[in-house]
Design an enzyme around this catalytic site. Structure first.
Site, mmCIF file in Angstrom:
data_model
loop_
_atom_site.group_PDB
_atom_site.id
_atom_site.type_symbol
_atom_site.label_atom_id
_atom_site.label_comp_id
_atom_site.label_asym_id
_atom_site.label_seq_id
_atom_site.Cartn_x
_atom_site.Cartn_y
_atom_site.Cartn_z
ATOM 1 N N GLU A 78 0.142 6.539 -11.797
ATOM 2 C CA GLU A 78 1.299 5.635 -11.867
ATOM 3 C C GLU A 78 1.199 4.670 -13.038
ATOM 4 O O GLU A 78 1.109 3.456 -12.841
ATOM 5 C CB GLU A 78 1.374 4.793 -10.587
ATOM 6 C CG GLU A 78 1.381 5.539 -9.293
ATOM 7 C CD GLU A 78 1.169 4.612 -8.086
ATOM 8 O OE1 GLU A 78 0.838 3.418 -8.273
ATOM 9 O OE2 GLU A 78 1.320 5.084 -6.962
ATOM 10 N N PRO A 79 1.201 5.135 -14.267
ATOM 11 C CA PRO A 79 1.083 4.199 -15.379
ATOM 12 C C PRO A 79 2.413 3.507 -15.678
ATOM 13 O O PRO A 79 3.476 4.127 -15.592
ATOM 14 C CB PRO A 79 0.702 5.112 -16.554
ATOM 15 C CG PRO A 79 1.351 6.408 -16.217
ATOM 16 C CD PRO A 79 1.342 6.527 -14.709
ATOM 17 N N ARG A 91 2.486 0.061 -18.002
ATOM 18 C CA ARG A 91 2.271 -0.568 -19.309
ATOM 19 C C ARG A 91 1.908 0.435 -20.405
ATOM 20 O O ARG A 91 2.379 0.330 -21.530
ATOM 21 C CB ARG A 91 1.134 -1.590 -19.161
ATOM 22 C CG ARG A 91 0.885 -2.419 -20.388
ATOM 23 C CD ARG A 91 -0.398 -3.273 -20.253
ATOM 24 N NE ARG A 91 -0.619 -3.794 -18.945
ATOM 25 C CZ ARG A 91 -0.362 -5.056 -18.562
ATOM 26 N NH1 ARG A 91 0.124 -5.911 -19.425
ATOM 27 N NH2 ARG A 91 -0.604 -5.447 -17.325
ATOM 28 N N TYR A 146 6.630 -5.412 -18.840
ATOM 29 C CA TYR A 146 6.614 -6.704 -18.161
ATOM 30 C C TYR A 146 7.182 -7.813 -19.052
ATOM 31 O O TYR A 146 6.764 -8.959 -18.982
ATOM 32 C CB TYR A 146 5.198 -7.047 -17.666
ATOM 33 C CG TYR A 146 4.601 -5.948 -16.819
ATOM 34 C CD1 TYR A 146 5.117 -5.664 -15.568
ATOM 35 C CD2 TYR A 146 3.561 -5.149 -17.302
ATOM 36 C CE1 TYR A 146 4.599 -4.620 -14.806
ATOM 37 C CE2 TYR A 146 3.040 -4.108 -16.540
ATOM 38 C CZ TYR A 146 3.568 -3.851 -15.292
ATOM 39 O OH TYR A 146 3.065 -2.820 -14.543
ATOM 40 N N GLY A 183 -2.562 1.253 -14.341
ATOM 41 C CA GLY A 183 -3.475 0.218 -14.798
ATOM 42 C C GLY A 183 -4.063 0.384 -16.179
ATOM 43 O O GLY A 183 -4.738 -0.528 -16.676
ATOM 44 N N ARG A 186 4.755 -13.599 -19.941
ATOM 45 C CA ARG A 186 3.338 -13.248 -19.859
ATOM 46 C C ARG A 186 2.383 -14.298 -20.436
ATOM 47 O O ARG A 186 1.342 -14.562 -19.839
ATOM 48 C CB ARG A 186 3.079 -11.870 -20.494
ATOM 49 C CG ARG A 186 3.897 -10.746 -19.839
ATOM 50 C CD ARG A 186 3.451 -9.356 -20.240
ATOM 51 N NE ARG A 186 2.146 -9.049 -19.679
ATOM 52 C CZ ARG A 186 1.014 -9.119 -20.331
ATOM 53 N NH1 ARG A 186 1.017 -9.419 -21.624
ATOM 54 N NH2 ARG A 186 -0.132 -8.891 -19.747
ATOM 55 N N TYR A 239 -0.094 -15.437 -17.631
ATOM 56 C CA TYR A 239 -1.425 -14.787 -17.654
ATOM 57 C C TYR A 239 -2.233 -15.174 -18.891
ATOM 58 O O TYR A 239 -3.212 -14.486 -19.207
ATOM 59 C CB TYR A 239 -1.281 -13.255 -17.682
ATOM 60 C CG TYR A 239 -0.287 -12.667 -16.723
ATOM 61 C CD1 TYR A 239 -0.494 -12.714 -15.352
ATOM 62 C CD2 TYR A 239 0.859 -12.038 -17.195
ATOM 63 C CE1 TYR A 239 0.426 -12.145 -14.472
ATOM 64 C CE2 TYR A 239 1.774 -11.464 -16.321
ATOM 65 C CZ TYR A 239 1.545 -11.527 -14.967
ATOM 66 O OH TYR A 239 2.453 -10.953 -14.123
ATOM 67 N N CYS A 242 11.930 -26.318 -21.379
ATOM 68 C CA CYS A 242 11.335 -27.626 -21.109
ATOM 69 C C CYS A 242 10.157 -27.522 -20.157
ATOM 70 O O CYS A 242 10.230 -27.905 -18.991
ATOM 71 C CB CYS A 242 12.408 -28.564 -20.572
ATOM 72 S SG CYS A 242 13.631 -28.853 -21.848
ATOM 73 N N GLU A 243 9.097 -26.950 -20.653
ATOM 74 C CA GLU A 243 7.837 -26.769 -19.916
ATOM 75 C C GLU A 243 6.725 -26.759 -20.951
ATOM 76 O O GLU A 243 6.835 -26.061 -21.967
ATOM 77 C CB GLU A 243 7.792 -25.388 -19.227
ATOM 78 C CG GLU A 243 8.746 -25.180 -18.107
ATOM 79 C CD GLU A 243 8.238 -25.690 -16.761
ATOM 80 O OE1 GLU A 243 7.019 -25.928 -16.612
ATOM 81 O OE2 GLU A 243 9.084 -25.853 -15.877
HETATM 82 N N1 LLP Z 1 1.054 1.177 -9.312
HETATM 83 C C1 LLP Z 1 1.085 0.069 -8.557
HETATM 84 C C2 LLP Z 1 0.973 0.200 -7.107
HETATM 85 C C3 LLP Z 1 1.185 -1.197 -9.162
HETATM 86 O O1 LLP Z 1 1.206 -2.285 -8.412
HETATM 87 C C4 LLP Z 1 1.272 -1.290 -10.576
HETATM 88 C C5 LLP Z 1 1.396 -2.568 -11.245
HETATM 89 C C6 LLP Z 1 1.270 -0.097 -11.329
HETATM 90 C C7 LLP Z 1 1.148 1.109 -10.660
HETATM 91 C C8 LLP Z 1 1.390 -0.071 -12.821
HETATM 92 O O2 LLP Z 1 0.375 -0.763 -13.462
HETATM 93 P P1 LLP Z 1 0.224 -0.656 -15.052
HETATM 94 O O3 LLP Z 1 -0.066 0.759 -15.369
HETATM 95 O O4 LLP Z 1 1.504 -1.114 -15.682
HETATM 96 O O5 LLP Z 1 -0.889 -1.556 -15.369
HETATM 97 N N2 LLP Z 1 3.104 -8.388 -14.683
HETATM 98 C C9 LLP Z 1 1.732 -8.096 -15.008
HETATM 99 C C10 LLP Z 1 1.306 -6.736 -14.513
HETATM 100 C C11 LLP Z 1 1.534 -6.552 -13.028
HETATM 101 C C12 LLP Z 1 1.186 -5.188 -12.556
HETATM 102 C C13 LLP Z 1 1.647 -4.999 -11.149
HETATM 103 N N3 LLP Z 1 1.404 -3.702 -10.615
HETATM 104 C C14 LLP Z 1 1.538 -8.241 -16.504
HETATM 105 O O6 LLP Z 1 2.503 -8.554 -17.188
HETATM 106 O O7 LLP Z 1 0.438 -8.084 -17.003
#
Ligand code: LLP
Length: 412
Positions: A267-268, A270, A365, A233, A306, A310, A336-337
Site C-alpha cells: 500500500e504505497p 508517498r 500529503y 511506508g 507538513r 512534522y 497567523c501562526e
Molecule cells: N497503509 C496504511 C494503513 C496507512 O495508514 C498509510 C499511511 C499508508 C498505507 C501509506 O503510507 P505511505 O506509503 O504514504 O508512507 N501525513 C503524513 C503521513 C501519514 C501516513 C498515514 N498512513 C506525512 O505527511 O508524512
C-alpha cells in the site's frame, strides 16, 4: 524527447516540458503542480522491483485528486482507502473494487456498508469491537476481512507517523488475532481472508520492514489466510536521507513473504506521488528584521501542513534562477501562526517580490492535508504531462469557503 519531472532548462524551472513561470501566470499561486510522467516512473520502478504478482494498492490519502487516481487506475493499480470518501473516489476513478482494501481504525457503520455494497477485496479490521459491528450489520453476502497486525516494531521515523509500535492505536497483537480468528468461524458471512500490517510512513531503513515481515509470516503460519498485505511506508528523499533501497525491500518481500504462497499486496502512497509534485508560490515580501530576513510567500501552512506538523523540510527552488548575491533567510507563509515557517536559515540568491518559488516533494500529503484556516481558499492543482498541462482542481473562491454556513434567524 522531453525530460519527465522537475528540472532547470535555460535557468527556468520546468515540470516535464512546461515552464513553471507560465503555469504560475496562467493558473495563479499558490498551486500544486504534478508531473504525470514522474508518477508513472515511480510506479514502474516499484513494479519492476516487486514483480507482477504483488498488487500495488495506492494509498489514496497521499493524494486523492481524481486525475491522479485515474493515472493509478490506468496503470492497473489497486487502492488502499481509509474512509467512505476515499472509497467513492477510488471507484469513481475506475479502480476496480476487487483491487480495493479498506484500512483505518474507525470505520463507521455507514462506511462499512458502503464497502459491503461494493464488494471490495478486503476490509482490514483493527479490533474485536470492529468485528462485532461488522457481524451486527448482518451483511447480505460474505465479507472478506483482513486482521491488521500490530507487530510491535519501532520504525525509525517521525513519532507522528510511526504506527507499528505496541503503544500505537493501530492494529492488534498476534495473540488477539489468533483468538479472533477462532471466533470468526461462527459467522458464515465473515471470511477471514488476510492479515495486514503497516508500521509507519517515510521509512528509509529496511530493518523495521524485516521485523514486520517476519511477524506477518509467523502469524500466517498459525492462522489460515489467502493474502498478506504488508502496508506502505516507503520513504522518499526530502533533503539528505539515503534513498530507500527498493531492490533490498523487494528482496525482503521475496525472501520472507513470497515463499508463503499467498496473494501479496502493498500500500504505497508517498513513494508514488511525493516527488512528483511541487507547491508553487510567489514571494509577497522580504521582511527585514533585526535577525534574519524573512521571505514571505503566498502559500502557507494551510496549503502545505507538513513543516508545521512534522518539522518536515521541503526544499525550495526559484523558478527563475538569478545571479544575485546569496542571502540567508527564513521562509514563511502568511498564516497567523508562529509555526507557519517552511524553512529556517535558508540560503538562496536574493529573490525579488513576485518571484515564483517551487517547494519540492509536495505531491504526497500536500493538497490532501490542506485546509482553509485563516479563510484561505484551497489552492489549485495542475497536472503536467509532457508538454500538456491542465487544471485538475480549480482554486477555491470565497463562495466555496462560506458555502454551507448560515446565520440562525434569531440572530437577526
Ligand atoms: N497503509 C496504511 C494503513 C496507512 O495508514 C498509510 C499511511 C499508508 C498505507 C501509506 O503510507 P505511505 O506509503 O504514504 O508512507 N501525513 C503524513 C503521513 C501519514 C501516513 C498515514 N498512513 C506525512 O505527511 O508524512
Amino acid at each position: 524527447m522531453s525530460e519527465s519531472g522537475f528540472h532547470y532548462r535555460n535557468g527556468i524551472f520546468h515540470a516535464d516540458a512546461v515552464d513553471l513561470n507560465d503555469v504560475a501566470q496562467e493558473y495563479g499561486t499558490p498551486s500544486y503542480v504534478y508531473s504525470a510522467g514522474m508518477i508513472r516512473d515511480n510506479i514502474a520502478r516499484l513494479r519492476t522491483a516487486l514483480g507482477p504478482d504483488v498488487l500495488i494498492a495506492y494509498a489514496c490519502k497521499a493524494n486523492t485528486n481524481r486525475a491522479v487516481l485515474s493515472i493509478m487506475a490506468s496503470e492497473g493499480l489497486g487502492a488502499d482507502v481509509v474512509s467512505g470518501g476515499e472509497l467513492r473516489r477510488a471507484i469513481a476513478a475506475g479502480i476496480p473494487a476487487e483491487k480495493i482494501v479498506f484500512s483505518g481504525v474507525g470505520k463507521t457503520d455507514g462506511e462499512l456498508r458502503l464497502a459491503f455494497d461494493h464488494d471490495i477485496a478486503q476490509i482490514n479490521i483493527e479490533s474485536a469491537a470492529e468485528l462485532e459491528r461488522i457481524v451486527a450489520l448482518n451483511p447480505a453476502r460474505p465479507v472478506r476481512v483482513g486482521f491488521r497486525l500490530n507487530p510491535d516494531v519501532e520504525a525509525n521515523t517521525h513519532a507522528k507517523i510511526s504506527t507499528g509500535h505496541g503503544e500505537s492505536k493501530f492494529g492488534m497483537p498476534s495473540a488477539e488475532i489468533r483468538q479472533l480468528y477462532k471466533e470468526i468461524a461462527r459467522y458464515p458471512m465473515i471470511r477471514p481472508t488476510g492479515i495486514s500490517t503497516h508500521i509507519g510512513s517515510q521509512l528509509t531503513e529496511l530493518e523495521a520492514y524485516r521485523d514486520a515481515f517476519h511477524a506477518l509470516a509467523a502469524l500466517a503460519g498459525e492462522v489460515e489466510v489467502e493474502s498478506l498485505d504488508f502496508g506502505g511506508g516507503l520513504g522518499i528523499v526530502y533533503t539528505d536521507e539515503q534513498p530507500v533501497d527498493v531492490a533490498g525491500y523487494a528482496q525482503l518481500v521475496h525472501d520472507i513473504l513470497t515463499p508463503l504462497g499467498k496473494k501479496l499486496t502493498t500500500e504505497p502512497g508517498r513513494y508514488l506521488v511525493g516527488n512528483a509534485g511541487v507547491l508553487l508560490a510567489r514571494v509577497i515580501d522580504m521582511k527585514k528584521t533585526p535577525g534574519k530576513p524573512i521571505l514571505i510567500l503566498d502559500a502557507g501552512m494551510n496549503d502545505l501542513m507538513r513543516p508545521a506538523m512534522y518539522d518536515a523540510i521541503h526544499v525550495m527552488n526559484p523558478v527563475t534562477m538569478n545571479q544575485n548575491n546569496d542571502i540567508i533567510c527564513d521562509v514563511a507563509g502568511p498564516v497567523c501562526e508562529s509555526s507557519d515557517i517552511f524553512l529556517r536559515g535558508w540560503t538562496m540568491a536574493e529573490p525579488a517580490r513576485g518571484d515564483v518559488m517551487a517547494l519540492m516533494n509536495a505531491g504526497a500529503y500536500g493538497f490532501s492535508m490542506a485546509g482553509t484556516y485563516n479563510s484561505r481558499p484551497l489552492p489549485a492543482e495542475i497536472l503536467v504531462d509532457g508538454d500538456r498541462h491542465a487544471v485538475i482542481r480549480t482554486r477555491q473562491d470565497m463562495d466555496d469557503i462560506v458555502k454551507g454556513e448560515t446565520v440562525p434567524g434569531w440572530l437577526g
